[in-house]
Scaffold this motif. Structure first.
Motif, PDB file in Angstrom:
ATOM      1  N   GLU A  34      30.265-100.213  60.760  1.00  0.00           N
ATOM      2  CA  GLU A  34      29.333-100.068  61.873  1.00  0.00           C
ATOM      3  C   GLU A  34      29.781-100.892  63.077  1.00  0.00           C
ATOM      4  O   GLU A  34      29.708-100.434  64.225  1.00  0.00           O
ATOM      5  CB  GLU A  34      27.930-100.496  61.446  1.00  0.00           C
ATOM      6  CG  GLU A  34      26.906-100.405  62.562  1.00  0.00           C
ATOM      7  CD  GLU A  34      25.540-100.936  62.154  1.00  0.00           C
ATOM      8  OE1 GLU A  34      24.759-101.266  63.063  1.00  0.00           O
ATOM      9  OE2 GLU A  34      25.260-101.045  60.949  1.00  0.00           O
ATOM     10  N   THR A  35      30.262-102.099  62.830  1.00  0.00           N
ATOM     11  CA  THR A  35      30.724-102.955  63.924  1.00  0.00           C
ATOM     12  C   THR A  35      31.858-102.297  64.690  1.00  0.00           C
ATOM     13  O   THR A  35      31.891-102.299  65.927  1.00  0.00           O
ATOM     14  CB  THR A  35      31.181-104.323  63.375  1.00  0.00           C
ATOM     15  OG1 THR A  35      30.065-104.954  62.733  1.00  0.00           O
ATOM     16  CG2 THR A  35      31.702-105.210  64.488  1.00  0.00           C
ATOM     17  N   LEU A  50      21.275 -97.125  64.498  1.00  0.00           N
ATOM     18  CA  LEU A  50      22.355 -96.589  65.318  1.00  0.00           C
ATOM     19  C   LEU A  50      21.862 -95.544  66.317  1.00  0.00           C
ATOM     20  O   LEU A  50      22.470 -95.365  67.370  1.00  0.00           O
ATOM     21  CB  LEU A  50      23.430 -95.972  64.416  1.00  0.00           C
ATOM     22  CG  LEU A  50      24.325 -96.978  63.695  1.00  0.00           C
ATOM     23  CD1 LEU A  50      25.050 -96.322  62.534  1.00  0.00           C
ATOM     24  CD2 LEU A  50      25.326 -97.591  64.661  1.00  0.00           C
ATOM     25  N   ARG A  81      30.440 -99.455  66.753  1.00  0.00           N
ATOM     26  CA  ARG A  81      29.738 -99.939  67.936  1.00  0.00           C
ATOM     27  C   ARG A  81      30.704-100.437  69.004  1.00  0.00           C
ATOM     28  O   ARG A  81      30.372-100.447  70.191  1.00  0.00           O
ATOM     29  CB  ARG A  81      28.776-101.072  67.554  1.00  0.00           C
ATOM     30  CG  ARG A  81      27.507-100.595  66.839  1.00  0.00           C
ATOM     31  CD  ARG A  81      26.565-101.750  66.614  1.00  0.00           C
ATOM     32  NE  ARG A  81      25.345-101.379  65.938  1.00  0.00           N
ATOM     33  CZ  ARG A  81      24.262-100.872  66.531  1.00  0.00           C
ATOM     34  NH1 ARG A  81      24.282-100.656  67.827  1.00  0.00           N
ATOM     35  NH2 ARG A  81      23.185-100.579  65.831  1.00  0.00           N
ATOM     36  N   SER A  82      31.899-100.814  68.591  1.00  0.00           N
ATOM     37  CA  SER A  82      32.882-101.299  69.561  1.00  0.00           C
ATOM     38  C   SER A  82      33.484-100.171  70.378  1.00  0.00           C
ATOM     39  O   SER A  82      34.181-100.417  71.358  1.00  0.00           O
ATOM     40  CB  SER A  82      34.002-102.058  68.840  1.00  0.00           C
ATOM     41  OG  SER A  82      34.853-101.144  68.165  1.00  0.00           O
ATOM     42  N   GLN A 138      36.686 -95.157  68.199  1.00  0.00           N
ATOM     43  CA  GLN A 138      36.330 -93.969  67.443  1.00  0.00           C
ATOM     44  C   GLN A 138      37.562 -93.183  67.040  1.00  0.00           C
ATOM     45  O   GLN A 138      38.605 -93.257  67.663  1.00  0.00           O
ATOM     46  CB  GLN A 138      35.392 -93.085  68.268  1.00  0.00           C
ATOM     47  CG  GLN A 138      34.107 -93.803  68.663  1.00  0.00           C
ATOM     48  CD  GLN A 138      33.189 -92.887  69.443  1.00  0.00           C
ATOM     49  OE1 GLN A 138      33.420 -91.696  69.552  1.00  0.00           O
ATOM     50  NE2 GLN A 138      32.143 -93.460  70.008  1.00  0.00           N
ATOM     51  N   SER A 170      23.406 -94.673  72.814  1.00  0.00           N
ATOM     52  CA  SER A 170      23.393 -94.938  71.381  1.00  0.00           C
ATOM     53  C   SER A 170      24.816 -94.861  70.844  1.00  0.00           C
ATOM     54  O   SER A 170      25.614 -94.030  71.289  1.00  0.00           O
ATOM     55  CB  SER A 170      22.518 -93.894  70.681  1.00  0.00           C
ATOM     56  OG  SER A 170      22.807 -93.856  69.306  1.00  0.00           O
ATOM     57  N   PRO A 171      25.175 -95.717  69.886  1.00  0.00           N
ATOM     58  CA  PRO A 171      26.522 -95.644  69.309  1.00  0.00           C
ATOM     59  C   PRO A 171      26.734 -94.406  68.447  1.00  0.00           C
ATOM     60  O   PRO A 171      27.845 -94.100  68.063  1.00  0.00           O
ATOM     61  CB  PRO A 171      26.631 -96.917  68.457  1.00  0.00           C
ATOM     62  CG  PRO A 171      25.312 -97.566  68.479  1.00  0.00           C
ATOM     63  CD  PRO A 171      24.383 -96.822  69.359  1.00  0.00           C
ATOM     64  N   LEU A 204      21.630 -99.257  72.464  1.00  0.00           N
ATOM     65  CA  LEU A 204      21.991-100.662  72.326  1.00  0.00           C
ATOM     66  C   LEU A 204      21.145-101.534  73.255  1.00  0.00           C
ATOM     67  O   LEU A 204      20.767-101.098  74.347  1.00  0.00           O
ATOM     68  CB  LEU A 204      23.468-100.857  72.664  1.00  0.00           C
ATOM     69  CG  LEU A 204      24.473-100.338  71.638  1.00  0.00           C
ATOM     70  CD1 LEU A 204      25.857-100.350  72.245  1.00  0.00           C
ATOM     71  CD2 LEU A 204      24.436-101.176  70.391  1.00  0.00           C
TER      72      LEU A 204
END
Length: 505
Positions: free
Chosen positions: A180-181, A216, A184-185, A188, A279-280, A220
């Motif tokens: 997940e981290t 998620l 979120r960064s 992709q 949103s991620p 954010l």
């Protein structure tokens, strides 16, 4: 063989050194012949890419020694590394773990090490050796933790599977947090294939845990913009304004920000406000989650997912809207919420709604209610959509062994192309249920030559060699030799290699 040669003569072309023909040769036991075709490619990188695919095809076909020998001829080191990575789990699954470890240790580039050890851990975990699997997984984790490389998210997601398979659920959660981290960064994998995060979410959703998915889907937390136009201590420049849309937002409030002298931009107590960040997890990611769990999710979980998907459709930015809409309609149909699914289908353009109606009917049939699916199909007013929906019902009836009912429904379809498409499934299942004569008659009743050829090829695959050769020859005469490739090696040994020789001579 005469029919095959005639077909090949009229089908031959020059683009045979890469793609489907070499890979068919590799899959059917002719890896050396396939490699000979690849060696004629002049560009080193293109040649290496084709040899890499042949290594994978040969390994999947069980020729591990041939595949490993082929690795040594790959001219580009990075591609050679990738071939070694592909062979590592195959040797482990074949019971040659020491050989798999030796190959992993031969890999040259550090960014491939973690992936090789993770694949080895998964293969060993699948074999039931928990201790060894955890050891290899720890080695993969050490490599991926040493430095950030492209593919970190994929490796971590695979290690989640290993941790789950070995019963270390706490470690699985910790690994999922790291996936997940990375997501979120913004690192992709690209939209052309599901992100590794999707697999992690699907596993959690199937277990009834939607917590990470909900987190998620929320935007954010946004940093505040201080009076004077700074964000986290940095001045907001023109480029930032253009990228975020901030300039437009501020312009709406210029009346509030203007001082009595008409100077825009004077400090104001309301100037500090957050910039909404996306949103991620976007609509395409969510669609992939839905697709992954549609058939196996608990009913209540499926409906909860549908609620979230509809919220995203209503409030999202429109990207990948139709992809998510398709996924949620199929999820709803599979779980019996047909009216709700059809309401969503009506939101699509007519060109997209025709195939979508058929998919909804097919999912309803596969959910266990072909009668309701047939009724729903007949209620569709668009003829093309109705015919495609009836094809889906026929396929499911045939799959369930309800052959009389399926055949009767075929004859209610008026369009000859659609009728033939539906009959292919009936032909296959009639033969599978022990009536090849009836199946052959049905196949020959199909109007369109290409569709009739497909039905005969299906029959050939299910028949004994003598009948299979006769049926395959008929299929080739109707269409071309490509259609019988899956059955050729069984009924005409070495036919693929002979055809390759004829096409390249």
């Amino acid at each position: 063989m005469a029919v095959l040669r005639l077909s090949v003569d009229r089908e031959s072309d020059a683009g045979l050194t890469r793609g489907w023909l070499p890979r068919v040769l590799a899959r059917t036991g002719h890896l050396v012949r396939a490699a000979e075709l690849a060696y004629t490619i002049g560009d080193e990188r293109e040649q290496g890419a084709e040899l890499l695919e042949l290594v994978k095809s040969g390994a999947r076909a069980g020729d591990l020694c041939g595949a490993q020998a082929l690795v040594e001829s790959i001219p580009v080191r990075q591609l050679r590394d990738q071939a070694l990575v592909a062979l590592v789990p195959e040797w482990a699954r074949a019971g040659e773990r020491d050989r798999a470890v030796a190959l992993a240790e031969r890999i040259h580039y550090p960014h491939n090490w973690a992936w090789a050890w993770a694949l080895l851990a998964k293969a060993v975990a699948d074999s039931g050796d928990i201790g060894a699997a955890l050891g290899f997984a720890a080695r993969a984790d050490d490599e991926v933790s040493s430095y950030a490389v492209e593919g970190t998210e994929q490796v971590l997601a695979l290690l989640v599977e290993v941790a789950d398979a070995t019963g270390d659920h706490d470690w699985a959660v910790a690994l999922a947090d790291r996936v997940e981290t990375v997501a979120r960064s913004g690192n992709q994998a690209g939209w052309s294939k599901p992100r590794p995060l999707v697999g992690v979410l699907a596993r959690e959703v199937l277990a009834g845990d939607l917590g990470r998915l909900d987190a998620l889907l929320r935007p954010l937390p946004a940093p505040a913009i201080e009076a004077g136009g700074t964000l986290c201590g940095w001045a907001l420049g023109e480029a930032f304004d253009q990228d975020t849309g901030l300039e437009e937002d501020l312009s709406e409030d210029q009346g509030d920000l203007a001082d009595p002298g008409g100077v825009v931009g004077a400090p104001h107590e309301d100037a500090a406000r957050p910039i909404p960040l996306p949103s991620p997890l976007d609509a395409w990611d969510l669609a992939c989650v839905l697709d992954a769990v549609t058939e196996t999710a608990d009913h209540d979980v499926a409906l909860a997912l549908a609620d979230r998907a509809e919220t995203v459709l209503e409030t999202g930015d429109g990207r990948h809207h139709d992809i998510l809409l398709r996924s949620v309609t199929l999820l709803l149909a599979r779980h019996g919420k047909v009216e709700r699914a059809m309401e969503l289908v009506e939101l699509l353009d007519p060109g997209l709604s025709v195939p979508r109606h058929a998919e909804v009917v097919g999912e309803l049939a596969r959910s266990g209610d072909p009668g309701a699916a047939e009724a729903l199909a007949r209620a569709i007013t668009d003829r093309r959509a109705r015919d495609r929906a009836l094809i889906e019902v026929v396929r499911e009836l045939a799959h369930r062994g309800l052959l009389g009912r399926a055949e009767s429904l075929v004859h209610s379809i008026k369009d000859r192309w659609a009728q033939g498409e539906a009959l292919v499934a009936v032909v296959r299942e009639t033969s599978r249920h022990g009536d090849p004569g009836r199946a052959g008659n049905l196949a020959r009743s199909i109007a369109y030559r290409a569709t009739r050829a497909r039905a005969l090829a299906e029959l050939a695959e299910l028949s004994e060699p003598f009948d299979a050769r006769r049926l395959a020859a008929q299929a080739v005469a109707l269409d071309n030799w490509h259609i019988v490739v899956p059955v050729l090696e069984r009924i005409v040994p070495r036919s693929i290699a002979l055809m390759a020789d004829r096409m390249t001579s």
